[in-house]
Design a protein around this motif. Structure first.
Motif, PDB file in Angstrom:
ATOM      1  N   PRO A 130      21.434 -36.226  79.528  1.00  0.00           N
ATOM      2  CA  PRO A 130      21.482 -36.739  78.156  1.00  0.00           C
ATOM      3  C   PRO A 130      20.175 -37.414  77.732  1.00  0.00           C
ATOM      4  O   PRO A 130      19.778 -37.334  76.567  1.00  0.00           O
ATOM      5  CB  PRO A 130      22.635 -37.751  78.201  1.00  0.00           C
ATOM      6  CG  PRO A 130      23.500 -37.278  79.317  1.00  0.00           C
ATOM      7  CD  PRO A 130      22.551 -36.735  80.348  1.00  0.00           C
ATOM      8  N   LYS A 131      19.495 -38.040  78.678  1.00  0.00           N
ATOM      9  CA  LYS A 131      18.211 -38.675  78.373  1.00  0.00           C
ATOM     10  C   LYS A 131      17.159 -37.618  78.065  1.00  0.00           C
ATOM     11  O   LYS A 131      16.332 -37.789  77.170  1.00  0.00           O
ATOM     12  CB  LYS A 131      17.761 -39.540  79.551  1.00  0.00           C
ATOM     13  CG  LYS A 131      18.741 -40.642  79.915  1.00  0.00           C
ATOM     14  CD  LYS A 131      18.323 -41.341  81.197  1.00  0.00           C
ATOM     15  CE  LYS A 131      19.395 -42.313  81.658  1.00  0.00           C
ATOM     16  NZ  LYS A 131      19.059 -42.946  82.960  1.00  0.00           N
ATOM     17  N   LEU A 132      17.207 -36.510  78.814  1.00  0.00           N
ATOM     18  CA  LEU A 132      16.261 -35.424  78.554  1.00  0.00           C
ATOM     19  C   LEU A 132      16.534 -34.759  77.210  1.00  0.00           C
ATOM     20  O   LEU A 132      15.603 -34.382  76.505  1.00  0.00           O
ATOM     21  CB  LEU A 132      16.342 -34.380  79.675  1.00  0.00           C
ATOM     22  CG  LEU A 132      15.714 -34.754  81.013  1.00  0.00           C
ATOM     23  CD1 LEU A 132      15.865 -33.596  82.006  1.00  0.00           C
ATOM     24  CD2 LEU A 132      14.243 -35.092  80.856  1.00  0.00           C
ATOM     25  N   VAL A 133      17.816 -34.620  76.871  1.00  0.00           N
ATOM     26  CA  VAL A 133      18.179 -34.043  75.567  1.00  0.00           C
ATOM     27  C   VAL A 133      17.599 -34.893  74.438  1.00  0.00           C
ATOM     28  O   VAL A 133      17.008 -34.366  73.479  1.00  0.00           O
ATOM     29  CB  VAL A 133      19.713 -33.940  75.429  1.00  0.00           C
ATOM     30  CG1 VAL A 133      20.094 -33.594  73.986  1.00  0.00           C
ATOM     31  CG2 VAL A 133      20.265 -32.888  76.386  1.00  0.00           C
ATOM     32  N   LYS A 134      17.753 -36.183  74.550  1.00  0.00           N
ATOM     33  CA  LYS A 134      17.229 -37.105  73.539  1.00  0.00           C
ATOM     34  C   LYS A 134      15.714 -37.030  73.470  1.00  0.00           C
ATOM     35  O   LYS A 134      15.109 -37.015  72.386  1.00  0.00           O
ATOM     36  CB  LYS A 134      17.682 -38.527  73.861  1.00  0.00           C
ATOM     37  CG  LYS A 134      17.300 -39.552  72.807  1.00  0.00           C
ATOM     38  CD  LYS A 134      17.868 -40.919  73.165  1.00  0.00           C
ATOM     39  CE  LYS A 134      17.486 -41.954  72.103  1.00  0.00           C
ATOM     40  NZ  LYS A 134      18.016 -43.311  72.447  1.00  0.00           N
ATOM     41  N   LEU A 135      15.090 -36.966  74.629  1.00  0.00           N
ATOM     42  CA  LEU A 135      13.630 -36.885  74.702  1.00  0.00           C
ATOM     43  C   LEU A 135      13.128 -35.576  74.095  1.00  0.00           C
ATOM     44  O   LEU A 135      12.129 -35.558  73.360  1.00  0.00           O
ATOM     45  CB  LEU A 135      13.200 -36.971  76.170  1.00  0.00           C
ATOM     46  CG  LEU A 135      11.770 -37.377  76.468  1.00  0.00           C
ATOM     47  CD1 LEU A 135      11.575 -38.867  76.216  1.00  0.00           C
ATOM     48  CD2 LEU A 135      11.422 -37.069  77.922  1.00  0.00           C
ATOM     49  N   TYR A 136      13.841 -34.496  74.381  1.00  0.00           N
ATOM     50  CA  TYR A 136      13.447 -33.190  73.863  1.00  0.00           C
ATOM     51  C   TYR A 136      13.536 -33.148  72.342  1.00  0.00           C
ATOM     52  O   TYR A 136      12.654 -32.603  71.670  1.00  0.00           O
ATOM     53  CB  TYR A 136      14.327 -32.109  74.485  1.00  0.00           C
ATOM     54  CG  TYR A 136      13.894 -30.697  74.155  1.00  0.00           C
ATOM     55  CD1 TYR A 136      12.654 -30.226  74.539  1.00  0.00           C
ATOM     56  CD2 TYR A 136      14.756 -29.829  73.476  1.00  0.00           C
ATOM     57  CE1 TYR A 136      12.253 -28.926  74.246  1.00  0.00           C
ATOM     58  CE2 TYR A 136      14.371 -28.533  73.182  1.00  0.00           C
ATOM     59  CZ  TYR A 136      13.119 -28.080  73.569  1.00  0.00           C
ATOM     60  OH  TYR A 136      12.725 -26.797  73.278  1.00  0.00           O
ATOM     61  N   GLU A 137      14.573 -33.721  71.805  1.00  0.00           N
ATOM     62  CA  GLU A 137      14.730 -33.766  70.344  1.00  0.00           C
ATOM     63  C   GLU A 137      13.584 -34.537  69.699  1.00  0.00           C
ATOM     64  O   GLU A 137      13.129 -34.198  68.607  1.00  0.00           O
ATOM     65  CB  GLU A 137      16.068 -34.402  69.978  1.00  0.00           C
ATOM     66  CG  GLU A 137      17.259 -33.512  70.221  1.00  0.00           C
ATOM     67  CD  GLU A 137      17.181 -32.210  69.433  1.00  0.00           C
ATOM     68  OE1 GLU A 137      16.895 -32.272  68.213  1.00  0.00           O
ATOM     69  OE2 GLU A 137      17.382 -31.141  70.032  1.00  0.00           O
ATOM     70  N   GLU A 138      13.123 -35.555  70.388  1.00  0.00           N
ATOM     71  CA  GLU A 138      12.052 -36.393  69.844  1.00  0.00           C
ATOM     72  C   GLU A 138      10.688 -35.713  69.887  1.00  0.00           C
ATOM     73  O   GLU A 138       9.871 -35.876  68.981  1.00  0.00           O
ATOM     74  CB  GLU A 138      11.987 -37.710  70.612  1.00  0.00           C
ATOM     75  CG  GLU A 138      10.933 -38.677  70.095  1.00  0.00           C
ATOM     76  CD  GLU A 138      10.951 -40.014  70.827  1.00  0.00           C
ATOM     77  OE1 GLU A 138      10.103 -40.871  70.498  1.00  0.00           O
ATOM     78  OE2 GLU A 138      11.797 -40.200  71.730  1.00  0.00           O
ATOM     79  N   PHE A 139      10.430 -34.929  70.926  1.00  0.00           N
ATOM     80  CA  PHE A 139       9.074 -34.418  71.138  1.00  0.00           C
ATOM     81  C   PHE A 139       8.921 -32.898  71.043  1.00  0.00           C
ATOM     82  O   PHE A 139       7.798 -32.394  71.132  1.00  0.00           O
ATOM     83  CB  PHE A 139       8.563 -34.862  72.516  1.00  0.00           C
ATOM     84  CG  PHE A 139       8.346 -36.340  72.635  1.00  0.00           C
ATOM     85  CD1 PHE A 139       7.241 -36.952  72.055  1.00  0.00           C
ATOM     86  CD2 PHE A 139       9.251 -37.131  73.332  1.00  0.00           C
ATOM     87  CE1 PHE A 139       7.031 -38.316  72.169  1.00  0.00           C
ATOM     88  CE2 PHE A 139       9.056 -38.493  73.451  1.00  0.00           C
ATOM     89  CZ  PHE A 139       7.941 -39.101  72.869  1.00  0.00           C
ATOM     90  N   LYS A 140      10.001 -32.157  70.828  1.00  0.00           N
ATOM     91  CA  LYS A 140       9.904 -30.698  70.899  1.00  0.00           C
ATOM     92  C   LYS A 140       9.016 -30.095  69.811  1.00  0.00           C
ATOM     93  O   LYS A 140       8.516 -28.971  69.981  1.00  0.00           O
ATOM     94  CB  LYS A 140      11.297 -30.070  70.832  1.00  0.00           C
ATOM     95  CG  LYS A 140      12.007 -30.245  69.503  1.00  0.00           C
ATOM     96  CD  LYS A 140      13.376 -29.575  69.540  1.00  0.00           C
ATOM     97  CE  LYS A 140      14.093 -29.694  68.203  1.00  0.00           C
ATOM     98  NZ  LYS A 140      15.422 -29.028  68.225  1.00  0.00           N
TER      99      LYS A 140
END
Length: 221
Positions: A130-140
């Motif tokens: 879930p942390k990676l999902v949030k990070l991906y949404e922020e930086f993709k």
């Protein structure tokens, strides 16, 4: 801290004895002709091994020990760590994606890439997702991608975990579990682990998680 403890309990293919590094190093120095000292060197490395620390320990062993099958395998592991250390160009790898098509790290050249080693059966990996999902949404949309490399054996479990955890980035695997070729190429003995690679393919960080990973991405992006 909770994640680190869980990782050691669930995701290491070997158990780390409750010994300090100094105690382990003393045992290694006292037993240079014992092939069991190779396992002690592995324990010194722990979750986030540094080849600069481990290579001298390995070279201190008797030549006959280093030439055993265990010794040759461990030497290749040390070389993999060295080849993918911070500042080095990350090793190339290609495996099959969820659609059965070959896909590799080279396909993402020109972007910042987090190579994420994980598996559906690894509790700390699933907790990290879930942390990676949030990070991906922020930086993709800022020249950042993630390449998931799964240490699964069963395709169905791998595919199900990707869908359940909403992991919308690219995923590859050879479905060989701990024998995944990536574990040999990158020197991965525990998961979750990761490498952060710059647009030129150079490793700029290893095993950053949570806030530490976000801070690094804020810095480079």
């Amino acid at each position: 801290m909770k994640n680190a403890i869980a990782l050691l309990l669930y995701c290491l293919p070997f158990l780390l004895a409750a010994q300090s590094k100094e105690e382990l190093k003393e045992k290694i120095a006292a037993n240079p002709k014992d092939v069991g000292s190779i396992a002690l060197i592995q324990k010194v490395g722990g979750y986030d091994p540094d080849h600069k620390e481990l290579v001298p320990l390995f070279k201190s062993l008797d030549k006959k020990v280093r030439k055993t099958t265990q010794g040759q395998i461990f030497e290749r592991y040390l070389k993999a760590l060295e080849n993918n250390a911070v500042g080095k160009k990350a090793s190339s790898i290609t495996q099959f994606d969820l659609d059965g098509s070959p896909y590799g790290l080279s396909d993402l050249r020109g972007q910042y890439v987090l190579v994420d080693f994980w598996a559906s059966w690894c509790p700390p990996c699933r907790e990290e997702n879930p942390k990676l999902v949030k990070l991906y949404e922020e930086f993709k949309d800022k020249n950042f991608e993630i390449l998931g490399i799964s240490f699964d054996k069963e395709f169905e479990n791998w595919e199900k975990a990707v869908k359940e955890d909403n992991l919308t980035w690219k995923h590859i695997s050879d479905l060989q579990g701990w024998n995944n070729y990536a574990s040999l190429v990158y020197g991965v003995k525990a998961i979750p682990q990761n490498l952060l690679i710059d647009p030129d393919g150079v490793v700029i960080a290893r095993n950053l998680h949570g806030d530490d990973l976000r801070k690094k991405l804020m810095e480079v992006l």
